[in-house]
Design a protein around this motif. Structure first.
Motif, mmCIF file in Angstrom:
data_model
loop_
_atom_site.group_PDB
_atom_site.id
_atom_site.type_symbol
_atom_site.label_atom_id
_atom_site.label_comp_id
_atom_site.label_asym_id
_atom_site.label_seq_id
_atom_site.Cartn_x
_atom_site.Cartn_y
_atom_site.Cartn_z
ATOM 1 N N PHE A 149 -2.780 -29.991 -14.275
ATOM 2 C CA PHE A 149 -2.900 -30.706 -15.547
ATOM 3 C C PHE A 149 -1.660 -30.503 -16.415
ATOM 4 C CE2 PHE A 149 -3.943 -30.294 -20.085
ATOM 5 C CZ PHE A 149 -4.191 -31.630 -20.362
ATOM 6 N N GLU A 150 -1.228 -29.266 -16.561
ATOM 7 C CA GLU A 150 -0.052 -28.980 -17.388
ATOM 8 C C GLU A 150 1.183 -29.687 -16.838
ATOM 9 O OE1 GLU A 150 0.001 -27.528 -20.279
ATOM 10 O OE2 GLU A 150 -2.155 -27.076 -20.186
ATOM 11 N N LEU A 151 1.315 -29.701 -15.521
ATOM 12 C CA LEU A 151 2.454 -30.368 -14.899
ATOM 13 C C LEU A 151 2.369 -31.880 -15.111
ATOM 14 C CD1 LEU A 151 3.952 -29.479 -11.440
ATOM 15 C CD2 LEU A 151 3.708 -31.848 -12.137
ATOM 16 N N PHE A 152 1.171 -32.445 -14.918
ATOM 17 C CA PHE A 152 1.000 -33.881 -15.087
ATOM 18 C C PHE A 152 1.262 -34.311 -16.527
ATOM 19 C CE2 PHE A 152 -2.254 -33.915 -11.381
ATOM 20 C CZ PHE A 152 -1.214 -33.977 -10.469
ATOM 21 N N GLN A 164 2.825 -24.129 -3.209
ATOM 22 C CA GLN A 164 4.188 -23.877 -3.668
ATOM 23 C C GLN A 164 5.061 -25.102 -3.373
ATOM 24 O OE1 GLN A 164 6.049 -20.300 -2.169
ATOM 25 N NE2 GLN A 164 8.088 -20.967 -2.793
ATOM 26 N N ALA A 165 4.945 -25.628 -2.157
ATOM 27 C CA ALA A 165 5.717 -26.815 -1.787
ATOM 28 C C ALA A 165 5.290 -28.032 -2.598
ATOM 29 C CB ALA A 165 5.558 -27.091 -0.295
ATOM 30 N N ILE A 166 3.982 -28.183 -2.827
ATOM 31 C CA ILE A 166 3.480 -29.325 -3.589
ATOM 32 C C ILE A 166 3.976 -29.287 -5.028
ATOM 33 C CG2 ILE A 166 1.377 -30.300 -4.619
ATOM 34 C CD1 ILE A 166 -0.024 -29.777 -1.933
ATOM 35 N N PHE A 167 3.869 -28.139 -5.676
ATOM 36 C CA PHE A 167 4.295 -28.044 -7.072
ATOM 37 C C PHE A 167 5.803 -28.273 -7.210
ATOM 38 C CE2 PHE A 167 0.123 -26.459 -7.994
ATOM 39 C CZ PHE A 167 -0.057 -26.658 -9.356
ATOM 40 N N GLU A 168 6.577 -27.755 -6.266
ATOM 41 C CA GLU A 168 8.023 -27.975 -6.307
ATOM 42 C C GLU A 168 8.354 -29.463 -6.210
ATOM 43 O OE1 GLU A 168 9.696 -25.651 -3.180
ATOM 44 O OE2 GLU A 168 9.430 -23.722 -4.220
ATOM 45 N N SER A 169 7.632 -30.170 -5.347
ATOM 46 C CA SER A 169 7.869 -31.602 -5.190
ATOM 47 C C SER A 169 7.403 -32.391 -6.406
ATOM 48 C CB SER A 169 7.162 -32.115 -3.931
ATOM 49 O OG SER A 169 7.673 -31.486 -2.775
ATOM 50 N N LEU A 170 6.261 -32.020 -6.964
ATOM 51 C CA LEU A 170 5.753 -32.709 -8.148
ATOM 52 C C LEU A 170 6.695 -32.531 -9.337
ATOM 53 C CD1 LEU A 170 1.923 -31.829 -7.973
ATOM 54 C CD2 LEU A 170 3.038 -33.952 -7.270
ATOM 55 N N GLN A 171 7.290 -31.353 -9.445
ATOM 56 C CA GLN A 171 8.239 -31.091 -10.528
ATOM 57 C C GLN A 171 9.434 -32.035 -10.471
ATOM 58 O OE1 GLN A 171 8.078 -29.252 -13.120
ATOM 59 N NE2 GLN A 171 6.743 -27.489 -12.768
#
Length: 473
Positions: free
Chosen positions: A154-157, A124-131
């Motif tokens: 993949f979708e985020l990248f 959760q923390a990783i995805f929030e930061s990547l966003q």
């Protein structure tokens, strides 16, 4: 004639290896064992030595050449630290100096660190930061597996590349062997740069198979970073049919310490890709004070003069005055760490080891258990976690200093893997980690020495056989 020629060549090759063993052997007992294997096990002895026995610290086969560009890069990274002096941490002067001498990273002040327990909180923390990424994402993992988590990344990248964010990914050639070529091609087509670290190739099979990159690092815009024990795999979110939920500890970092994790990624990337565009000064950020924690990054690998991560554990155990609490799934400590644990316990320090009751490898499980009797005899308390698979790699001592990272307490991590840990010189963080450790102990079974020594002889036999393979597990 062919047979005689083969014997002569084998004998000559054996002589060359023996000379290298005499010149570069680490321990006399180990050197003697390899010499006997080479001359008593036809062909197989020499192959095993070439695969498992060579001293990388002397041969430097994978050494990253400290080019002018790399030296300049590391100097720039160091200049962005809000550094501290050893005098500010009198009780940890020796440890701080040791890590600085080994790794080149001084401790930095002004950091904010957050413990992330298990997969849900971590990702959760990783995805929030990547966003929130605006410039670049650097991601490095030992295990990167196909699945829902990988598809989400993949979708985020794909979206981030469209926004102009540069994305670089390193994955280990063995740890991520199940990662499909289809997924890799999807990433490349989307504009992600991705490389395998030391992929197993026919020409380099013997020189690379046993030396793996076990690091887990994410750096986003040089503003926030993550490291710890958690890999990119669905089992951290949904569990495993055989082992249940994987319990693990990760670390979120903000502040100047992020620069050292970025530097480690950059050196690994440069080693594999040979691309120097990543050395650009644009990848630096001058920090304002993000918090009040002091942290120091520790890295080690088979191409360095000393095992900094082993020396980190050794020093923390030796310097402890009240307690040492270690959570680790693979405790195959080697002579130095084993003796340090026993000496600490016999000296009155409370030493606790928290391990998983189940293991992802039977031979590793028996090897780990082969050390229990001697440790408990010295007064070490051993707890077996039974609610799933415990995969954390943490150590905390005396409410003052702690470490979270990727390093197992075994010879493979100390000698053969590329690893990274973060040493944290902060009382509040140490107490938080200690309290979490004690809660896990309450859910675990403490082994009783008197009962354990009466275990069936067949179990002792399994432990003894497994222990023979401890250098390569």
């Amino acid at each position: 004639m062919v047979y005689i020629a083969f014997l002569i060549l084998y004998f000559l090759a054996g002589i060359v290896i023996v000379i290298k063993l005499i010149l570069y052997g680490v321990r006399p007992t180990k050197t003697l064992a390899w010499m006997l294997a080479i001359f008593t096990i036809p062909v197989g002895g020499m192959l095993f030595y070439l695969l498992l026995g060579r001293n990388r610290r002397k041969n430097k086969l994978f050494q990253l050449k400290r080019t002018d560009e790399i030296i300049s890069y590391l100097e720039k990274a160091e200049s962005h630290y809000e550094s501290v002096t050893e005098e500010e941490y009198q009780e940890h002067q020796k440890l701080i100096r040791l890590i600085t001498m080994n790794c080149g990273f001084a401790p930095s002040a002004g950091n904010r660190l957050k413990l992330l327990k298990n997969g849900d909180a971590t990702f959760q923390a990783i995805f929030e930061s990547l966003q929130k990424a605006e410039h670049f994402i650097h991601l490095q993992y030992y295990i990167f597996e196909d699945g829902e988590l990988a598809e989400g990344l993949f979708e985020l990248f794909k979206q981030k590349v469209k926004e102009g964010v540069q994305i670089r990914i390193l994955y280990d050639g063995i740890g991520s062997r199940s990662l499909s070529k289809k997924y890799i091609k999807k990433l490349q087509k989307a504009g992600v740069e991705i490389y395998s670290f030391l992929p197993v190739k026919f020409g380099k099979f013997l020189s690379s198979l046993n030396y793996r990159n076990h690091r887990k690092i994410i750096v986003v815009d040089n503003k926030i970073a993550f490291t710890g024990g958690i890999n990119v795999a669905d089992k951290y979110l949904k569990g495993d049919p055989d082992l249940g939920i994987w319990h693990d500890m990760h670390l979120q970092l903000e502040g100047p310490v992020v620069h050292s994790l970025q530097a480690i990624f950059v050196m690994d990337w440069f080693l594999i890709s040979n691309q120097d565009d990543i050395l650009s000064p644009s990848y630096f950020t001058t920090y304002k004070k993000m918090g009040n924690m002091t942290a120091q990054t520790v890295h080690s690998g088979p191409d360095e003069d000393f095992s900094a991560t082993r020396q980190l554990y050794f020093s923390l155990i030796n310097e402890a005055k009240n307690y040492v609490y270690i959570a680790n799934p693979y405790i195959i400590p080697g002579e130095a760490i084993l003796e340090a644990l026993k000496v600490a316990a016999l000296s009155g320090v409370e030493v606790r080891l928290l391990l998983s009751d189940i293991s992802d490898s039977k031979i590793v499980r028996w090897c780990v258990r082969s050390y229990f009797e001697g440790l408990m005899e010295a007064g070490v308390k051993i707890y077996l976690f039974s609610d799933g698979f415990l995969h954390s790699k943490t150590i905390v001592t005396d409410d003052t200093v702690s470490s979270v990272g990727t390093t197992n307490l075994d010879l493979r991590s100390f000698e053969q893997n590329y690893e990274v840990n973060v040493a944290i010189y902060d009382d509040s963080f140490a107490i938080e980690l200690k309290n979490d450790f004690l809660r896990d102990c309450e859910q675990s079974i403490q082994l009783d020495y008197a009962t354990f020594v009466k275990r069936p002889w067949i179990e002792k036999l399994k432990e003894g056989v497994a222990k023979i393979f401890s250098p390569v597990l």
